[in-house]
Scaffold this motif. Sequence first.
Motif, PDB file in Angstrom:
ATOM      1  N   LEU A 186      64.918  47.913   2.148  1.00  0.00           N
ATOM      2  CA  LEU A 186      64.846  49.304   2.481  1.00  0.00           C
ATOM      3  C   LEU A 186      63.646  49.611   2.972  1.00  0.00           C
ATOM      4  O   LEU A 186      63.110  50.172   3.870  1.00  0.00           O
ATOM      5  N   PHE A 188      62.316  51.103   6.374  1.00  0.00           N
ATOM      6  CA  PHE A 188      61.669  52.509   6.431  1.00  0.00           C
ATOM      7  C   PHE A 188      60.189  52.391   7.190  1.00  0.00           C
ATOM      8  O   PHE A 188      59.859  53.208   8.028  1.00  0.00           O
ATOM      9  N   ARG A 225      67.746  59.128   9.653  1.00  0.00           N
ATOM     10  CA  ARG A 225      68.797  59.642   8.730  1.00  0.00           C
ATOM     11  C   ARG A 225      69.642  58.445   8.203  1.00  0.00           C
ATOM     12  O   ARG A 225      70.146  58.678   7.046  1.00  0.00           O
ATOM     13  N   VAL A 268      68.372  55.727   7.374  1.00  0.00           N
ATOM     14  CA  VAL A 268      67.643  55.113   6.490  1.00  0.00           C
ATOM     15  C   VAL A 268      67.574  55.947   5.188  1.00  0.00           C
ATOM     16  O   VAL A 268      67.990  55.378   3.860  1.00  0.00           O
ATOM     17  N   ALA A 269      67.758  57.130   5.027  1.00  0.00           N
ATOM     18  CA  ALA A 269      67.626  58.397   3.937  1.00  0.00           C
ATOM     19  C   ALA A 269      69.055  58.193   3.474  1.00  0.00           C
ATOM     20  O   ALA A 269      69.113  58.172   2.023  1.00  0.00           O
ATOM     21  N   GLU A 270      70.198  58.013   4.118  1.00  0.00           N
ATOM     22  CA  GLU A 270      71.407  57.946   3.595  1.00  0.00           C
ATOM     23  C   GLU A 270      71.593  56.512   2.775  1.00  0.00           C
ATOM     24  O   GLU A 270      72.078  56.440   1.729  1.00  0.00           O
ATOM     25  N   ASP A 305      69.104  55.053   1.569  1.00  0.00           N
ATOM     26  CA  ASP A 305      68.289  55.329   0.098  1.00  0.00           C
ATOM     27  C   ASP A 305      69.046  56.051  -1.016  1.00  0.00           C
ATOM     28  O   ASP A 305      69.209  55.491  -1.962  1.00  0.00           O
ATOM     29  N   ALA A 306      69.612  57.039  -0.577  1.00  0.00           N
ATOM     30  CA  ALA A 306      70.590  57.801  -1.514  1.00  0.00           C
ATOM     31  C   ALA A 306      71.603  56.922  -1.855  1.00  0.00           C
ATOM     32  O   ALA A 306      71.860  56.940  -3.128  1.00  0.00           O
ATOM     33  N   LYS A 318      70.580  54.228  -4.608  1.00  0.00           N
ATOM     34  CA  LYS A 318      70.414  55.160  -5.720  1.00  0.00           C
ATOM     35  C   LYS A 318      71.682  54.919  -6.644  1.00  0.00           C
ATOM     36  O   LYS A 318      71.838  54.849  -7.738  1.00  0.00           O
ATOM     37  N   GLN A 319      72.843  55.434  -5.898  1.00  0.00           N
ATOM     38  CA  GLN A 319      74.109  55.666  -6.585  1.00  0.00           C
ATOM     39  C   GLN A 319      74.724  54.284  -6.984  1.00  0.00           C
ATOM     40  O   GLN A 319      75.233  53.992  -7.997  1.00  0.00           O
ATOM     41  N   LYS A 355      72.846  52.919 -10.034  1.00  0.00           N
ATOM     42  CA  LYS A 355      72.964  53.699 -11.312  1.00  0.00           C
ATOM     43  C   LYS A 355      74.403  53.408 -11.827  1.00  0.00           C
ATOM     44  O   LYS A 355      74.795  53.304 -13.142  1.00  0.00           O
ATOM     45  N   ARG A 402      53.601  60.929   8.645  1.00  0.00           N
ATOM     46  CA  ARG A 402      54.168  60.113   7.599  1.00  0.00           C
ATOM     47  C   ARG A 402      52.887  59.920   6.634  1.00  0.00           C
ATOM     48  O   ARG A 402      53.251  60.008   5.530  1.00  0.00           O
ATOM     49  N   GLU A 446      69.258  68.746   3.538  1.00  0.00           N
ATOM     50  CA  GLU A 446      69.813  67.675   3.021  1.00  0.00           C
ATOM     51  C   GLU A 446      68.816  66.964   2.288  1.00  0.00           C
ATOM     52  O   GLU A 446      69.317  66.305   1.203  1.00  0.00           O
ATOM     53  N   ARG A 464      69.190  65.525  -1.366  1.00  0.00           N
ATOM     54  CA  ARG A 464      69.101  63.889  -2.005  1.00  0.00           C
ATOM     55  C   ARG A 464      68.108  63.850  -3.094  1.00  0.00           C
ATOM     56  O   ARG A 464      68.108  63.222  -4.016  1.00  0.00           O
ATOM     57  N   MET A 505      69.073  64.607  -6.362  1.00  0.00           N
ATOM     58  CA  MET A 505      70.045  63.736  -6.828  1.00  0.00           C
ATOM     59  C   MET A 505      69.388  62.375  -7.311  1.00  0.00           C
ATOM     60  O   MET A 505      70.132  61.324  -7.564  1.00  0.00           O
ATOM     61  N   GLY A 506      68.073  62.404  -6.922  1.00  0.00           N
ATOM     62  CA  GLY A 506      67.425  61.296  -7.349  1.00  0.00           C
ATOM     63  C   GLY A 506      66.954  60.526  -6.527  1.00  0.00           C
ATOM     64  O   GLY A 506      66.307  58.957  -6.672  1.00  0.00           O
ATOM     65  N   ALA A 507      67.212  60.686  -5.234  1.00  0.00           N
ATOM     66  CA  ALA A 507      66.618  59.706  -3.973  1.00  0.00           C
ATOM     67  C   ALA A 507      65.234  59.829  -3.706  1.00  0.00           C
ATOM     68  O   ALA A 507      64.526  60.868  -4.507  1.00  0.00           O
ATOM     69  N   ASP A 508      64.606  58.993  -3.032  1.00  0.00           N
ATOM     70  CA  ASP A 508      63.272  58.911  -2.980  1.00  0.00           C
ATOM     71  C   ASP A 508      62.636  60.078  -1.729  1.00  0.00           C
ATOM     72  O   ASP A 508      62.987  60.255  -0.633  1.00  0.00           O
ATOM     73  N   ILE A 548      61.017  58.949   1.629  1.00  0.00           N
ATOM     74  CA  ILE A 548      62.222  58.477   2.587  1.00  0.00           C
ATOM     75  C   ILE A 548      62.888  59.867   3.069  1.00  0.00           C
ATOM     76  O   ILE A 548      62.791  59.892   4.413  1.00  0.00           O
ATOM     77  N   GLN A 549      63.247  60.663   2.227  1.00  0.00           N
ATOM     78  CA  GLN A 549      64.114  61.920   2.428  1.00  0.00           C
ATOM     79  C   GLN A 549      63.225  62.666   3.341  1.00  0.00           C
ATOM     80  O   GLN A 549      63.877  63.427   4.234  1.00  0.00           O
ATOM     81  N   THR A 588      62.665  62.326   6.906  1.00  0.00           N
ATOM     82  CA  THR A 588      63.751  62.597   8.107  1.00  0.00           C
ATOM     83  C   THR A 588      63.475  64.060   8.860  1.00  0.00           C
ATOM     84  O   THR A 588      63.546  64.357   9.722  1.00  0.00           O
TER      85      THR A 588
END
Lengths: 410, 319
Positions: free
Chosen positions: A262, A266, A283, A285-287, A289-290, A293-294, A297, B248, B292, B296, B299-302, B305-306, B309
């Motif tokens: 990842l 990125f 987008r 990449v971001a998906e 990433d999210a 995490k799921q 976890k 970035r 978005e 995210r 919800m614990g995302a980075d 990265i987020q 976008t």
Amino acid sequence: MNGSKLSWVEKYKPKTLDEIVGNDAAKKDFIDWLQRWDRRGKAAMLHGPPGVGKTVLVEVAASTLGYRLIETNASDTRREDYLENVIKPAAFNRSLFSSRLMIFFDEIDGISREDSGALNFILELIESSRVPIVMAANDPWSPNLFRIRDKVYMIPMHRIRVQSIVKRLRDICRNEGVRCKQEVLMLIAGRSEGDMRAAIEDLELLYSSREDVDLEEAEKILSYRNVEKNIFETLRMVAFAPTLEKASTSLSSSEEKPEDILEWVFENVPHVLPRQSLYRSLRYVAEADALFKQISKNSLWRILPCFYHKLASAFLVAPQKNRASFSFPTRMRERFKRFQHEKNFRELESFFMKDLHVGRSTFRRDLIPLLRLLSKNEDFRRSMLNRMVDQHLKELYSSVILGEARKRFS
Amino acid sequence: MSVADLLWVEKYRPRSLDEIIDREEVVSRLKSFIKIGNVPNMLFVGPPGTGKTTAALALVNDLYQGSASGRFLELNASDERGINTIREVVKDFARSRPSTGVPFKILILDESDNMTQDAQQALRRIMERYASVTRFILLANYQWGIIEPIQSRCAVFRFPPLSPTHIREGLIRVLEKEGVSWSEEALEEIIKASRGDMRKAINIAQSASGGSKRLTKESILQVVGVLHPREIREMINEALNGDFVSARKRLAKLLYDDGLSANDILREMNNELMSVEMDERKRLQVVNALGEANFRVSMGADAEIQISTVLAALVADLK
């Protein structure tokens, strides 16, 4: 990272036939073939391991003999419109007066067997083209290519001899003004397995930021690069993969941890994709990433393939810029430094937060800039330091607030 | 010795509900709780510098009539050890039930909207389990950053930005005590730059007065840019100019060198995006990406990265 500074591979790319090291027979064979070429539509294929100069030979030969080169790679051949609108008109260029054209399919073994559209297109082109068609392949015996193989003139290229590589590396060192030990050059050349590009990349890795490296240090640094090399290869395969499935498989069969892949994607998406496609790509990449995490976890490892699909899609939204070069993720390089920096922040803020009733965000957002401003005042600085009993705290204050850290981390 | 007296914001923080400027409605409701000697769990919502912490501390102080120590605790929720710390603290609270006076202790949880959803779920169970001995005051920038089951267990108090009149009143109160003189236009500049954030207003005043004990328009303008960093706008401009890689890098600097929270960066970006000139359809796309990213991250995302976008959405041209 910014386009102003050329990599050594680019900088020392041969410009004339003489500058191309090794493979003398192949050079002569290819030039002869080109000069013999008459409009009866026959194609040639240069084949051999990576980094022996296939692409460079085609480029230099074209410019030497006065051809304009139309280059395509495997990711372009995915696009039917590109083949129809760019390649076809070039192949049937009837004008006697316009500049001479040559069509070059790089990394042709990257075309998938399932992509029969592209394969048929190329076969047809070989029969009927009015301009020379040249191809390059790492693995000409790939089953994908068996129909093409019979129709083209095959020119093998071989690994470059260690001595030749050492000589080239020494020239580069002289030109860059770095001292290089013979045994380090031997190490690089030996490891490269006849791959000139890899050797020059290694050389740059060792010497671009320092002037002298001893053998032991070089061994350490380059062994680290082993891993890196694998991921470079993976990324190259993904970036030029003809189908999502292939790209995705390349990623999932890599030995890297998913979270590291990842990071690589990125980091590199902006370097290899055109600006227009960045949003769509990031987008994905971001998906990913999210999603990851799921997955980690909730132990949803069975849906890990979805993660790889998303990452692969990030590359596949658009054709790559030609000759993409990948870089090591900044975030991975900086991880330790940032961790230390964050630790300093936290120690310091736990001191302030108690007295000032502020949370972490407020401390960072409002207090740090304020303290920096106020600390320009000698009296304020002294009073502040007087209130810190702990020597360690004083040091943190000096480094985080008074700015020494900022220099180090910027 | 505490550092509190070195910084005006802390030195002049109102200690009692009676000293609080503006917020009449909040103050009168809080006072009525004190009168009956019981308080519910509460959620204080509002942007930075609007008096959430001050109101919470003043309430505690008035409620325990000056002997608050040991009966309340402030914790920062953005710490990832947060939820475990909270659990330990609350357990300790439960063990040492106060014998006389007010029969519960108060836990002030700052920046609770920075907690992940999971941590909030855990918090909700703690709140239920120890309801008899503990009251929570949750401080948050956004109400929607707090999960629904917690919201419904709390009395919600809103802290909107302060009006210019009240910022002025608060400023003058501090400046008079510090013996600093001011020009009218200097005051106007501070009020404008503060955007209803009392902390920011006082910080600007303190850093601009320097050693001179006098506030001028010039000295204000000098510090405003530093205290209200322009970097987020610069980052947005870099992206708008198509230089994603530089944008970035700047994002990474804000996150890692300056240690700003993702929430703060996103909020500031949101403010800037409303005023930057761009095609309205593009603004829609960018703000959508921002939403978005915000979701995210919570919800614990980075964060990097987020938020990237959003930068990429700024780079893209709409056809």
